[in-house]
Design a protein around this motif. Structure first.
Motif: not given
Length: 220
Positions: A81-82, A199-203, A213-215
């Protein structure tokens, strides 16, 4: 068969001309006579193919959307998904940059924003719905939240509007805000930022303890 081909060609010419005239003059300022003159057709052809000016306007919107914006990103369902999210953001951002203030749909969109007609809301929602469901489904996968969750719907707005900034803000204003000239390299870095920021906001929205926690790696 020849009359049928001629009729389809006339219809396409009318739609092309309608997109241009409505984009230049807005719905209220556009005249059917101007559209017909540009299309090399007559009012009877408009009546035959579309019925009236309002119906022609709605069909012109659909035509411009399909021609300018309907092509979606080629995102493999086999990707995590990411990775799919990263592909989608890059596609959205580059598509907004490519079409910004040049495509027929973009010009129609700004005319409708400036002078709302109330004619295209249902048609636009119908056109956008498949793309919206694709994004919501992806966000749901990323967060484990249901697609009708309020936090997920807020996240959809946040993601889309980060990309839409390059579509709605003037180029010179973007250069002022970002403090550097507009370039493909700048757009590439902006895409990276939007992906990481989103992605940070979705987390945070998901509150998932198992979130890695990885790009995401950049798509080739």
């Amino acid at each position: 068969m020849a009359p049928r081909r001629d009729g389809l060609a006339t219809r396409a010419r009318l739609l092309d001309a309608a997109c241009d005239v409505f984009a230049e003059k807005g719905y209220r300022g556009a005249r059917l006579a101007d559209i017909c003159r540009r299309a090399g057709a007559n009012i009877a052809a408009v009546n035959y193919h579309f019925g009236d000016k309002a119906s022609l306007y709605v069909e012109a919107w659909k035509y411009a959307f399909r021609k300018d914006l309907e092509e979606g990103p080629l995102v493999s369902e086999l990707l995590p998904p990411r990775e799919r999210f990263a592909h989608l953001i890059r596609h959205l951002l580059l598509n907004f940059v490519k079409k910004s203030r040049h495509g027929q749909f973009t010009r129609l969109y700004f005319q409708e924003l400036a002078n709302p007609t109330g004619l295209i809301q249902d048609a636009l929602q119908q056109l956008l719905e498949p793309r919206r469901r694709f994004l919501l489904n992806l966000l749901s996968e990323l967060t484990s939240l249901p697609m009708d969750d309020e936090g997920l719907l807020f996240s959809e707005l946040s993601v889309i509007n980060q990309c839409r900034a390059v579509f709605t803000v003037r180029r010179e204003d973007l250069e002022y805000l970002l403090g550097r000239p507009f370039s493909d390299e700048l757009i590439d870095r902006l895409a990276d930022h939007i992906i990481r920021f989103s992605l940070g906001g979705l987390k945070a929205v998901a509150l998932c303890p198992h979130w890695e926690d990885q790009s995401p790696s950049r798509p080739s």
